[in-house]
Design an enzyme around this catalytic site. Structure first.
Site, PDB file in Angstrom:
ATOM      1  N   GLU A 436     133.526  61.097  -4.842  1.00 57.70           N
ATOM      2  CA  GLU A 436     134.466  60.233  -5.580  1.00 57.70           C
ATOM      3  C   GLU A 436     135.283  61.026  -6.597  1.00 57.70           C
ATOM      4  O   GLU A 436     135.686  60.515  -7.638  1.00 57.70           O
ATOM      5  CB  GLU A 436     133.721  59.086  -6.286  1.00 57.70           C
ATOM      6  CG  GLU A 436     132.886  58.212  -5.381  1.00 57.70           C
ATOM      7  CD  GLU A 436     133.720  57.403  -4.397  1.00 57.70           C
ATOM      8  OE1 GLU A 436     134.964  57.423  -4.506  1.00 57.70           O
ATOM      9  OE2 GLU A 436     133.126  56.770  -3.512  1.00 57.70           O
ATOM     10  N   GLY A 437     135.539  62.284  -6.290  1.00 51.80           N
ATOM     11  CA  GLY A 437     136.260  63.174  -7.196  1.00 51.80           C
ATOM     12  C   GLY A 437     135.269  63.967  -8.022  1.00 51.80           C
ATOM     13  O   GLY A 437     134.503  63.396  -8.794  1.00 51.80           O
TER      14      GLY A 437
END
Length: 585
Positions: A436-437
Site C-alpha cells: 500500500e505504498g
C-alpha cells in the site's frame, strides 16, 4: 499460544471519553440514526467474541498450511471458508458500507476498532474482508449507478470479494510505466489485457466471484484509468455468467501472511467497465487507498496488541534469574517481569500501542466528518485526513513491527522457534511497512505534499488545534503540556526550514522525510497521552486509571524525547546522505 482478548475497556474509553463519539454521531444525521453508544458497545463485544473464538483459531494453522494453487484455483487454508461465511453473514464485511446497498452504515471511528481486533486475531484472514470493503468504497464513490446496483450488495454481503490490481513487474510505485491496456468495445465495455503482480486476494475459494479494480491505459493515452473487471461475468439479471479472461498465473511464496493469497493475475481481453472518468484512475483508486492505508496501519497496531498480550503473559510465567536487589519472595528464580529490560520492552509496546489506538480512532473520526459533516467542518476534516493518512500507515506499521520484535525478544530463544507463535507475528507484520505504498514513500508524501505542499497551512492548523485543546485540559500537569507544545513548535520550525530550502536542495525532502514523520508521530502521541490522562479520572475502574498514569509517565520520560532525535536528523540535512557517488556504494 495464548488466546487473543480484545482490549475493550480501552476501546470504549477512547470512543466515549476521549473522542466523545456520542456527541459527534448525534451531530451527523446520516450516522445518528444508525448508531449510539449502546449499539457501538454491542458491536464491539460481538466483534471481540468473533475475533477470539472464530478468527484467532485460524491463525497458526493457516500459517502452517498456506494457500494452494491448483488447476487455476486458489485454495485457502482449512477453516477459512467456513469462518468467512459466518463473518460475512454477520454483516462484518459491510460494517461501514452504505445502507442503501446493504451495508450497516457504521462510522469509521467504530470500524477501526473492529478492524484492529480482527488483525490482532489473524492478519492473513482479515485482509480478504478489508480489500473487499475497500473495493466497495471505491465503487460507491466513483462508479456509475448501474455498477453500484450490480456489485455493491454482493460485496457488502460477502458473497463476492474485491481486489485491487495496480502493480506490474516493471511498475511498482511508479505507476506511469504500467502496460495493461483497455480497448473500448462497441457495447461500452472495455477489453482488458495485461498482467499484475502482488495482488492480495486476487483469487480464492472464499467467495463465488472476485471483483478486480484494475488500473490500465486506454489506446493512445499516457493517462491511467480504472476499470471494474469481474472474474466471472455478471448477467443483467445479476446472476453469474461464464469465465471472463481472468486467470491466476501463480501465487507468491512469502515470508509471512501465508494464509493470504497473493497472486499474479493475467487478464486476456477480460470484459471491464470504466470507473470514473478516463485518465482519472489514480484519483479514483486513491479514494480507496486512504482507507486501505489506514487499515494497513491498523494491521501494525493489531499485531502490536497481540504481541503485547503474548509477551506479558510469558513474562509473568517464565522464571529466570532473580530481581535486582534480591527476590521479593525469597525465591532463587523470579518471573522475568521483575527485570528492568523486560519491563522496558513491555512498557514501550503498550505505551505506543495505546497512543496508536488513539491515532487510529481520531483518523477514523476525521474520515467520518469528511464524509458526513457540512461545509467548513467537512473541508477541515478532509485536510486532516490527507495529513494523517501517511502517518497512520507508516508510523503505526513501523512501530508495530518494533513491537513484535520486542515481544519476540521477551521470549528469548523461545521466541525464535515456532512453538510460541510470536515469530509468526514478526513475519506477518513485516509486509505492512511495504505494501500500500512503502513507508518511505508515505513519509515523502507526508513531508513533500501534505506538510510543505500547502506551505505548512494544514500542519499549522492542526498544531494550533492541538495546542488549543491542551489549554482546556484540567487533569494534567503543565510540565507535560509544555513538553508536548515544545515538540510541536519544533516540528513547525523545522518544517518551515525544509520548506524554505526545498527548491534549492531538491533531495532534502526525500532524505529527511522518514525522520520528520517519526518526529511528528512521537510528538502527536504525546498529545494523545495528555488527552487520555485528562479523561481518565472519569473511568470507573481504578486499576485502569492507575495503568494509564504509569504508562503516561513512561511515555514522557522514555519515548517522547525520541522526537528530539528525529528532528535533529532533519536539521542535519541531506548533504552527507547524498554526497557519496553511486559507484562507491
Amino acid at each position: 499460544m495464548n488466546p487473543y482478548q480484545a482490549p475493550l475497556a480501552d476501546m470504549r474509553f477512547l470512543l466515549e471519553q476521549v473522542f466523545d463519539a456520542p456527541n459527534t454521531w448525534s451531530q451527523l444525521p446520516d450516522i445518528a440514526e444508525m448508531v449510539d453508544m449502546d449499539t457501538a458497545n454491542a458491536i464491539l463485544e460481538e466483534a471481540a467474541k468473533i475475533s477470539a473464538q472464530l478468527i484467532h483459531p485460524l491463525n497458526r494453522a493457516g500459517d502452517e498450511q498456506g494457500v494452494l494453487h491448483q488447476d487455476n484455483c486458489v485454495i485457502t487454508p482449512e477453516g477459512y471458508k467456513a469462518v468467512y461465511d459466518q463473518y460475512s453473514q454477520g454483516g462484518w464485511v459491510g460494517l461501514c458500507g452504505e445502507p442503501e446497498f446493504g451495508g450497516m452504515g457504521m462510522p469509521k471511528m467504530l470500524g477501526v476498532l473492529v478492524d484492529e481486533m480482527a488483525y490482532s486475531a489473524c492478519n492473513a484472514f482479515t485482509l480478504y474482508g478489508s480489500l473487499t470493503a475497500g473495493a466497495a468504497l471505491c465503487i460507491n464513490a466513483h462508479g456509475s449507478e448501474v455498477l453500484k446496483q450490480a456489485y455493491l450488495p454482493k460485496l457488502y454481503s460477502g458473497e463476492w470479494a474485491g481486489a485491487m490490481d495496480m502493480t506490474e513487474p516493471q511498475a511498482g510505485s511508479d505507476l506511469r510505466n504500467i502496460r495493461t491496456r483497455a480497448v473500448p468495445q462497441e457495447d461500452g465495455s472495455y477489453a482488458i489485457s495485461g498482467s499484475k503482480i502482488f495482488i492480495t486476494g486476487g483469487d480464492h475459494d472464499l467467495t463465488e466471484n472476485v471483483i478486480h479494480l484494475v488500473l490500465a491505459k486506454l489506446p493512445e493515452s499516457k493517462g491511467i484509468s480504472l476499470f471494474l473487471v469481474p472474474k466471472i461475468t455478471v448477467n443483467k439479471d445479476g446472476c453469474l455468467g461464464g469465465t471472463n479472461g481472468v486467470s491466476v498465473g501463480s501465487i507468491e511464496h512469502k515470508m509471512g501472511l501465508k494464509g493470504s493469497a497473493t497472486c499474479v493475475m493475467n487478464f486476456d481481453e477480460a470484459k471491464g467497465y470504466l470507473i470514473g472518468e478516463p485518465n482519472r484512475g489514480l484519483v479514483c483508486m486513491f479514494t480507496m487507498m486512504n482507507y486501505e492505508r489506514l487499515a494497513i496501519g491498523i494491521q501494525g497496531l493489531g499485531s502490536a496488541q497481540a504481541a503485547y498480550q503474548m509477551a506479558t503473559d510469558y513474562a509473568k510465567e517464565r522464571s529466570q534469574g532473580v530481581a535486582a536487589g534480591g527476590s521479593p519472595t525469597g525465591s532463587d528464580s523470579d518471573p522475568i517481569i521483575v527485570h528492568g529490560d523486560v519491563r522496558r520492552m513491555l512498557l514501550t509496546i503498550r505505551a505506543m500501542t495505546e497512543a496508536g489506538r488513539a491515532l487510529s480512532v481520531f483518523t477514523g473520526k476525521q474520515l467520518d466528518l469528511a464524509k458526513y459533516a457540512q461545509d467548513d467542518v467537512k473541508a477541515k476534516a478532509a485536510r486532516y485526513v490527507g495529513l494523517l493518512t501517511p502517518v497512520a500507515k507508516a508510523f503505526l506499521t513501523d512501530r508495530g513491527l518494533d513491537a513484535t520484535i520486542m515481544a519476540q525478544q521477551v521470549f528469548g530463544g523461545h521466541g525464535y522457534i515456532r512453538e510460541t507463535g510470536v515469530e509468526q507475528l514478526v513475519r506477518d507484520t513485516r509486509i505492512a511497512q511495504i505494501y500500500e505504498g512503502t513507508n518511505g514513500i508515505q513519509a515523502i508524501d507526508f513531508l513533500g505534499r501534505k506538510v510543505t505542499g500547502d506551505n505548512l497551512a494544514t500542519l499549522k492548523e492542526f498544531v494550533a488545534e492541538l495546542k488549543a485543546q491542551m489549554r482546556e485540559f484540567t487533569q494534567v500537569d503543565g510540565v507535560k503540556i509544555a513538553a508536548v507544545c515544545a515538540r510541536l513548535d519544533a516540528l513547525v520550525n523545522v518544517a518551515e526550514s525544509v520548506n524554505e530550502q526545498k527548491l534549492t536542495q531538491p533531495a532534502l525532502i526525500n532524505a529527511c522525510a522518514v525522520d520528520f514523520l517519526d518526529a511528528f508521530g512521537y510528538s502527536v502521541y504525546g498529545f494523545y497521552w495528555l488527552a487520555m490522562l485528562d479523561k481518565v479520572p472519569s473511568a470507573e475502574d481504578q486499576n485502569f486509571a492507575e495503568q494509564k498514569a504509569y504508562l503516561a509517565k513512561f511515555y514522557f520520560d522514555k519515548l517522547l524525547p525520541k522526537a528530539d532525535y528525529h528532528l535533529a536528523q532533519v536539521r542535519a540535512g541531506d548533504v552527507s546522505t547524498m554526497a557519496m557517488p553511486a559507484e562507491l556504494f
